[in-house]
Design a protein around this motif. Structure first.
Motif, PDB file in Angstrom:
ATOM      1  N   LEU A 147      78.545  59.564 -66.576  1.00 19.17           N
ATOM      2  CA  LEU A 147      77.866  59.990 -65.348  1.00 19.17           C
ATOM      3  C   LEU A 147      78.808  60.683 -64.376  1.00 19.17           C
ATOM      4  O   LEU A 147      78.440  60.916 -63.216  1.00 19.17           O
ATOM      5  CB  LEU A 147      77.200  58.786 -64.662  1.00 19.17           C
ATOM      6  N   ASP A 148      80.029  61.018 -64.804  1.00 22.05           N
ATOM      7  CA  ASP A 148      81.025  61.679 -63.960  1.00 22.05           C
ATOM      8  C   ASP A 148      81.453  63.000 -64.601  1.00 22.05           C
ATOM      9  O   ASP A 148      81.582  63.080 -65.830  1.00 22.05           O
ATOM     10  CB  ASP A 148      82.273  60.806 -63.803  1.00 22.05           C
ATOM     11  N   GLN A 205      75.071  61.219 -56.491  1.00 23.64           N
ATOM     12  CA  GLN A 205      75.254  60.153 -55.509  1.00 23.64           C
ATOM     13  C   GLN A 205      76.491  60.364 -54.660  1.00 23.64           C
ATOM     14  O   GLN A 205      76.479  60.145 -53.455  1.00 23.64           O
ATOM     15  CB  GLN A 205      75.357  58.793 -56.206  1.00 23.64           C
ATOM     16  N   ARG A 206      77.577  60.809 -55.285  1.00 20.33           N
ATOM     17  CA  ARG A 206      78.832  61.036 -54.579  1.00 20.33           C
ATOM     18  C   ARG A 206      79.555  62.241 -55.158  1.00 20.33           C
ATOM     19  O   ARG A 206      79.444  62.541 -56.353  1.00 20.33           O
ATOM     20  CB  ARG A 206      79.758  59.814 -54.700  1.00 20.33           C
ATOM     21  N   LYS A 246      73.721  59.265 -60.090  1.00 21.18           N
ATOM     22  CA  LYS A 246      73.180  57.912 -60.019  1.00 21.18           C
ATOM     23  C   LYS A 246      72.861  57.388 -61.413  1.00 21.18           C
ATOM     24  O   LYS A 246      72.745  58.159 -62.372  1.00 21.18           O
ATOM     25  CB  LYS A 246      71.895  57.914 -59.189  1.00 21.18           C
ATOM     26  N   CYS A 247      72.710  56.083 -61.518  1.00 17.79           N
ATOM     27  CA  CYS A 247      72.220  55.517 -62.776  1.00 17.79           C
ATOM     28  C   CYS A 247      70.857  56.123 -63.081  1.00 17.79           C
ATOM     29  O   CYS A 247      69.962  56.110 -62.226  1.00 17.79           O
ATOM     30  CB  CYS A 247      72.092  54.005 -62.667  1.00 17.79           C
ATOM     31  N   PRO A 248      70.664  56.678 -64.280  1.00 14.75           N
ATOM     32  CA  PRO A 248      69.376  57.304 -64.599  1.00 14.75           C
ATOM     33  C   PRO A 248      68.243  56.285 -64.629  1.00 14.75           C
ATOM     34  O   PRO A 248      68.470  55.096 -64.897  1.00 14.75           O
ATOM     35  CB  PRO A 248      69.623  57.894 -65.993  1.00 14.75           C
ATOM     36  N   SER A 256      74.959  50.422 -60.610  1.00  9.71           N
ATOM     37  CA  SER A 256      75.056  51.498 -59.631  1.00  9.71           C
ATOM     38  C   SER A 256      75.971  51.128 -58.480  1.00  9.71           C
ATOM     39  O   SER A 256      76.294  49.962 -58.269  1.00  9.71           O
ATOM     40  CB  SER A 256      73.664  51.834 -59.081  1.00  9.71           C
ATOM     41  N   GLN A 257      76.398  52.145 -57.746  1.00 12.10           N
ATOM     42  CA  GLN A 257      77.122  51.946 -56.498  1.00 12.10           C
ATOM     43  C   GLN A 257      76.120  51.888 -55.355  1.00 12.10           C
ATOM     44  O   GLN A 257      75.028  52.447 -55.449  1.00 12.10           O
ATOM     45  CB  GLN A 257      78.074  53.121 -56.239  1.00 12.10           C
TER      46      GLN A 257
END
Length: 315
Positions: A147-148, A205-206, A246-248, A256-257
Motif C-alpha cells: 500500500l506504499d 491517506q498520507r 488506506k486499507c482497501p 489502518s493508521q
C-alpha cells in the motif's frame, strides 16, 4: 525521559533515515545475481527479510493484505508494468514494483495527472513492495503490505530510459544544503501540482515529504488547501515523495493508521520541531547504540507464514 535517551533516539533516527536515503539512491545492477540459498531457512532467529527477499513472484492466491504498513505482507499482489504511457519504473533489479491492485491503479492515474496537470512527460516510480511484501533486505521499514509507493520528484524524461539508466540514474535533490528550505534551482511549481494531485486522491491517506518540502507547499499552495493535511513531514524524502493508501475495503486483516488531523499542518508551531538544530544535525551519543535484531517471521502476523509458503503465481 532524560536528555541522553532522547539524543540517542534522535541519532538513531538520523542514522536510519540516512541509511534509507542512501540505499534508495544506491545504484543497481543490470545483471543482478540471485541470492544464495539459506543454510537454515527454518531458524527462528532468521530475519524475515531474508525469506521475503528471496521470493521473486507473488502468490497464486486472491489478493489479501495482512498486518500493518511496517509489519505485514500481501498475497496476490499485482505488478506495475515497468513501462507505461506516462511512467517508468526505476531500479528494476530490486523487483519492488508490486502492490495491491488499488495501489497499481493509483500510480497509473497519478502518472496521467502529472502529464496532464503538471506538464511532465510522466513520473519515475521508485520502490513499491516486494512480490509478497514483508520486510526488505535494504531500505524501508514500511512498504510491507503493498500500500506504499515512492514517486521520484525528478520528472520522467521524454524518452524510454535504458535498463542501465534505470539502475544508474540518481534522483535530483529538492532540499537546500542547510536543510531549512527547498533548493530553488530544482524545485518548481509543477512539483506542487504533482503532490497535490496525489493528495487529492480519495484512497490516499498520507503523503510523506521532507519538512522543507512541506514548508514550500504550505507557502505556495493557493485556492483549495484542504489536501495539505495529508502531506506529513518525515525524515528523509528529499528527492521523492511517499504515497500511502488506506486499507482497501474488505481487507479485514489490514491494520489502518488513524486518519490524519484536519489541520493543514502549516503553522510555525507545526513545523518548528523539524527545523531544530538537534533534529537537522543530531549529535552522536557517547556510546554507539546496539543494532536491533531483525524482525523474524514469528513477529509478523501468523497469516504471513502461509503467504510466504504459498505456490508462485504464473507469470
Amino acid at each position: 525521559m532524560s536528555p541522553r535517551p532522547i539524543l540517542t533516539l534522535l541519532f538513531l533516527l538520523s542514522v536510519v533515515v540516512s541509511a534509507s536515503m542512501a540505499l534508495a539512491q544506491d545504484k543497481g545492477s543490470v545483471n543482478p545475481k540471485p541470492l544464495p540459498p539459506l543454510a537454515n531457512p527454518n531458524d527462528p532467529k532468521l530475519g524475515a527479510k531474508e525469506l521475503f527477499g528471496r521470493k521473486v513472484l507473488p502468490t497464486a492466491m486472491p489478493t489479501r493484505v495482512v498486518g500493518f504498513y511496517a509489519k505485514g505482507c500481501i498475497a496476490g499482489s499485482d505488478a506495475l508494468p515497468i513501462n507505461g504511457p506516462t511512467w517508468q519504473v526505476m531500479r528494476l533489479s530490486r523487483n519492488r514494483n508490486w502492490g495491491h491492485p488499488d495501489l497499481v491503479k493509483l500510480v497509473e492515474r497519478l502518472a496521467a495527472k502529472a502529464h496532464k496537470d503538471a506538464g511532465w512527460p510522466g513520473i519515475l516510480v521508485g520502490d513499491m513492495s516486494q512480490p509478497r511484501g514483508g520486510p526488505m533486505l535494504t531500505g524501508h521499514a514500511s512498504h510491507q503490505i503493498g500500500l506504499d509507493a515512492d514517486i521520484w520528484l525528478t520528472p520522467m524524461p521524454n524518452r524510454q530510459l535504458s535498463r542501465n539508466e534505470r539502475e544508474e540514474l540518481s534522483a535530483i535533490m529538492m532540499v537546500r544544503s542547510d536543510r531549512l528550505d527547498i533548493e530553488p534551482s530544482t524545485w518548481t511549481p509543477t512539483h506542487l501540482n504533482v503532490i497535490r494531485a496525489a493528495a487529492q486522491e480519495p484512497t490516499v491517506q498520507r503523503i510523506f515529504v521532507n519538512a522543507a518540502i512541506k514548508k514550500a507547499l504550505c507557502r505556495e499552495a493557493k485556492g483549495d488547501r484542504s489536501w495539505l493535511h495529508k502531506v506529513r513531514p518525515m525524515y528523509g524524502h528529499d528527492y521523492h515523495f511517499h504515497v500511502r493508501i488506506k486499507c482497501p475495503p474488505g481487507s479485514d486483516e489490514c491494520e489502518s493508521q488513524p486518519e490524519p488531523t484536519a489541520s493543514e499542518g502549516c503553522s510555525p508551531g507545526d513545523l518548528a520541531y523539524w527545523f531544530k538544530d538537534a533534529i537537522i544535525h543530531p549529535k552522536p551519543p557517547k556510546e554507539p547504540p546496539k543494532p536491533r535484531p531483525p524482525m523474524t517471521l514469528a513477529q509478523l502476523p501468523p497469516a504471513c507464514k502461509a503467504v510466504l509458503n504459498a505456490p508462485d503465481a504464473r507469470q
